[in-house]
Design a protein around this motif. Structure first.
Motif, PDB file in Angstrom:
ATOM      1  N   GLY A  38       6.965   5.991 -10.292  1.00  0.00           N
ATOM      2  CA  GLY A  38       6.877   4.922  -9.316  1.00  0.00           C
ATOM      3  C   GLY A  38       5.522   4.862  -8.642  1.00  0.00           C
ATOM      4  N   THR A  40       5.127   2.864  -5.136  1.00  0.00           N
ATOM      5  CA  THR A  40       5.146   2.071  -3.908  1.00  0.00           C
ATOM      6  C   THR A  40       4.044   2.529  -2.960  1.00  0.00           C
ATOM      7  N   SER A  41       3.833   3.833  -2.908  1.00  0.00           N
ATOM      8  CA  SER A  41       2.703   4.443  -2.216  1.00  0.00           C
ATOM      9  C   SER A  41       2.523   5.806  -2.868  1.00  0.00           C
ATOM     10  N   ASN A  67       2.947  -3.083  -9.791  1.00  0.00           N
ATOM     11  CA  ASN A  67       3.164  -4.467  -9.380  1.00  0.00           C
ATOM     12  C   ASN A  67       2.007  -5.365  -9.804  1.00  0.00           C
ATOM     13  N   SER A  98       7.272  -6.711  -6.991  1.00  0.00           N
ATOM     14  CA  SER A  98       7.331  -5.912  -5.770  1.00  0.00           C
ATOM     15  C   SER A  98       7.976  -6.719  -4.643  1.00  0.00           C
ATOM     16  N   ILE A 102       5.312  -4.475   0.756  1.00  0.00           N
ATOM     17  CA  ILE A 102       4.394  -3.637  -0.010  1.00  0.00           C
ATOM     18  C   ILE A 102       3.121  -4.403  -0.341  1.00  0.00           C
ATOM     19  N   TRP A 106       0.700  -3.107   2.572  1.00  0.00           N
ATOM     20  CA  TRP A 106       0.069  -1.948   1.947  1.00  0.00           C
ATOM     21  C   TRP A 106      -1.176  -2.348   1.160  1.00  0.00           C
ATOM     22  N   GLU A 236      17.241   3.426   0.446  1.00  0.00           N
ATOM     23  CA  GLU A 236      16.735   2.213  -0.184  1.00  0.00           C
ATOM     24  C   GLU A 236      17.189   0.957   0.562  1.00  0.00           C
TER      25      GLU A 236
END
Length: 328
Positions: A38, A40-41, A67, A98, A102, A106, A236
């Protein structure tokens, strides 16, 4: 033999890159088809998968997900081609649109026309992976003509799309090689898979691989395993996926978990996840019984369920999951 993937627990679950490599090696030894990282960060998925590529031989390596906003389509194609070269042809490019938090908070990008962006990104990426000249004039992107610069084509890199909405599933069938949904109820999986394969047939494309992410846990005490997947589901929901569950009719449980988590009541958030939600969105069991929990997914049309360990799982719990669900 049934195929099975694994989301590698990463730094968000307290695992170092060396530990991720070791987990991937164990999954390979136990016959898993693919490992997914993954993004996401935390750490860069392509770089971590590149490290795993050098320490494994057969397991496929997938971004889950990269993404389409944080990298340009050409850079996504270059990154996928590079990973494919590092792994001797084992890369899978898992893409997704995404979410606004995010992308905007982000990555500092405007979350505009995500589905159109995904479609054009896939078309440009395919040109990059062909290893020749990229030239594209779309609504979102105007690229080239520009030489890719590869001496030889990188080889085929499957593109999976992490679609959840109806229009995005249609896009998946028309343009992608695989569908990689998160939080799709088991009871609806078969119908959605049929939609996607029909869209692919209408577009003259092969049937996409159906690869749902499935929260999973194994423990000698099944109640412990169930609690672990409830914890993952609650976390989640706090990340905003309660909106997705609401579209499937599970909004009360999902919203309560979301609200309790943000109120600082994580135990209460976990308690808010009902047994019905667990049965629709997760698998769990003892080492002796867990594998049979996957049968309904294959029966619903899944080709490659991807197991998703809880963020709270220890190294031992992840290893137990790998061994318990391992393909026979």
């Amino acid at each position: 033999m049934a195929q099975l993937g694994l989301v590698v627990p990463d730094e968000l679950a307290g695992f170092s890159i060396d530990e991720m490599v070791t987990i991937a090696q164990r999954a390979e030894q136990r016959g898993y088809h693919s490992i997914w990282k993954g993004e996401t960060s935390g750490t860069n998925s392509f770089m971590v998968l590149g490290a795993i590529a050098r320490e494994t031989e057969d397991i496929r390596l997938g971004t889950g997900i990269a993404n389409v906003f944080s990298r340009s389509p050409t850079l996504l194609g270059m990154s996928g081609a590079t990973l494919n070269a590092l792994s001797d042809g084992r890369a899978i490019l898992g893409l997704g649109v995404s979410s606004p938090p995010i992308v905007e908070e982000w990555h500092g990008q405007a979350y505009e026309r995500p589905l159109r962006r995904a479609r054009e990104a896939i078309e440009i990426i395919r040109q990059v992976l062909d290893g020749d000249t990229v030239e594209y004039d779309g609504e979102m992107f105007d690229v080239g003509p520009y030489s890719v610069g590869f001496e030889t084509p990188s080889g085929e890199v499957p593109i999976f799309n992490a679609a959840m909405g109806e229009r995005n599933r249609q896009l998946t069938g028309e343009f992608a090689d695989g569908w990689m949904p998160v939080f799709t109820p088991l009871s609806e999986l078969g119908g959605f898979a049929t939609e996607i394969t029909s869209a692919a047939a209408d577009a003259g494309r092969p049937e996409p691989t159906i690869a749902p992410w499935v929260p999973a846990a194994v423990a000698e005490d099944p109640s412990v395993a169930k609690r672990r997947v409830k914890e993952l589901l609650a976390q989640e929901m706090a990340m905003g996926y309660n909106r997705i569950l609401a579209t499937h009719g599970y909004g009360d449980s999902a919203d309560e978990a979301h609200n309790r988590w943000h109120d600082g009541d994580r135990e209460g958030a976990t308690d808010a996840i009902t047994d019905e939600v667990v049965e629709e969105f997760a698998v769990y069991g003892t080492p002796e019984t867990c594998r049979e929990q996957l049968a309904p997914y294959y029966e619903a049309g899944a080709d490659l369920p991807i197991l998703w360990p809880p963020f709270t799982a220890s190294r031992g719990a992840v290893e137990e999951l790998i061994d318990g669900f391992a393909p026979e």
